[in-house]
Motif scaffolding. Structure first.
Motif, PDB file in Angstrom:
ATOM      1  N   VAL A  87      54.945   5.487  64.980  1.00  0.00           N
ATOM      2  CA  VAL A  87      54.928   4.132  65.538  1.00  0.00           C
ATOM      3  C   VAL A  87      56.190   3.876  66.356  1.00  0.00           C
ATOM      4  N   LEU A  88      56.019   3.167  67.457  1.00  0.00           N
ATOM      5  CA  LEU A  88      57.123   2.737  68.311  1.00  0.00           C
ATOM      6  C   LEU A  88      57.126   1.217  68.381  1.00  0.00           C
ATOM      7  N   ARG A  89      58.313   0.627  68.424  1.00  0.00           N
ATOM      8  CA  ARG A  89      58.461  -0.815  68.617  1.00  0.00           C
ATOM      9  C   ARG A  89      59.648  -1.050  69.526  1.00  0.00           C
ATOM     10  N   TYR A 135      62.602   1.428  68.650  1.00  0.00           N
ATOM     11  CA  TYR A 135      62.590   2.037  67.322  1.00  0.00           C
ATOM     12  C   TYR A 135      61.455   3.049  67.251  1.00  0.00           C
ATOM     13  N   ALA A 136      61.700   4.145  66.566  1.00  0.00           N
ATOM     14  CA  ALA A 136      60.697   5.192  66.385  1.00  0.00           C
ATOM     15  C   ALA A 136      60.554   5.489  64.899  1.00  0.00           C
ATOM     16  N   LEU A 184      63.392   6.589  60.234  1.00  0.00           N
ATOM     17  CA  LEU A 184      63.409   5.651  61.347  1.00  0.00           C
ATOM     18  C   LEU A 184      64.556   5.984  62.282  1.00  0.00           C
ATOM     19  N   TYR A 185      64.260   6.034  63.574  1.00  0.00           N
ATOM     20  CA  TYR A 185      65.273   6.316  64.596  1.00  0.00           C
ATOM     21  C   TYR A 185      65.323   5.154  65.570  1.00  0.00           C
ATOM     22  N   GLY A 230      65.950   5.265  75.632  1.00  0.00           N
ATOM     23  CA  GLY A 230      65.539   6.644  75.483  1.00  0.00           C
ATOM     24  C   GLY A 230      66.341   7.634  76.300  1.00  0.00           C
ATOM     25  N   GLN A 231      67.402   7.146  76.939  1.00  0.00           N
ATOM     26  CA  GLN A 231      68.253   8.033  77.752  1.00  0.00           C
ATOM     27  C   GLN A 231      68.824   9.138  76.886  1.00  0.00           C
TER      28      GLN A 231
END
Length: 177
Positions: free
Chosen positions: A150-152, A162-163, A169-170, A176-177
């Motif tokens: 999931v992405l937010r 957030y990934a 959780l990342y 995303g650079q």
């Protein structure tokens, strides 16, 4: 939540993804094992907008609706992502830059710049800056955590994404650079 009723048009369907059009709250979308369905009356009735019986647009795992145009729908399947710009009359495979046979678990569209689209798959996280014509893989998450479920995106700072992965959780603070 004390009582619930079944949406008759989706009875028996396995709902894998669900989205509401930001520009029209009465417009709902459901991703199922059979394809993409849309309701224009807050869930009272449903119509399949992906080709019925499609050998490609089925097993829909994720959906994203363009914040300004509900006819623009992104659908992630168990094998690749798809996009329609005409409410489902035609669909295009948007796999350019994504590893073939990638389960697309999550898709998000930047509400302030709808040409920026993020997609997460079993092969990693991808970003497009041209409305999904070409994706580029985002680096930085360990290989062991590449299955991003999931992405937010942060509503106040769009560079924060957030990934949620199978390994934790990342967070990126630079888009995303």
């Amino acid at each position: 939540g004390r009582s619930w009723s079944a949406a008759e048009g989706l009875r028996g369907q396995s709902i894998r993804a669900f989205a509401q059009a930001p520009s029209n709250p009465a417009m709902l979308f459901a991703g199922t094992l059979e394809g993409v369905f849309r309701s224009t009356d807050a869930g009272v009735s449903w119509t399949q907008i992906s080709p019925p019986g499609s050998g490609e647009i089925h097993e829909v795992e994720s959906l994203a609706i363009d914040p300004t145009d509900p006819d623009v729908v992104y659908a992630g399947t168990w094998h690749l992502p798809w996009k329609t710009t005409d409410g489902g009359k035609t669909w295009s495979n948007i796999k350019q830059g994504i590893i073939d046979d990638s389960d697309v678990f999550s898709i998000i569209i930047d509400p302030a710049d709808t040409k920026t689209v993020f997609a997460s798959a079993c092969s990693g996280i991808y970003k497009s800056e041209n409305a999904a014509e070409l994706f580029k893989k985002i680096e930085g998450i360990p290989d062991t955590a590449r299955r991003t479920r999931v992405l937010r995106q942060d509503h106040s700072n769009r560079d924060v994404v957030y990934a949620g992965t199978t390994e934790g959780l990342y967070k990126t603070v630079d888009g995303g650079q």
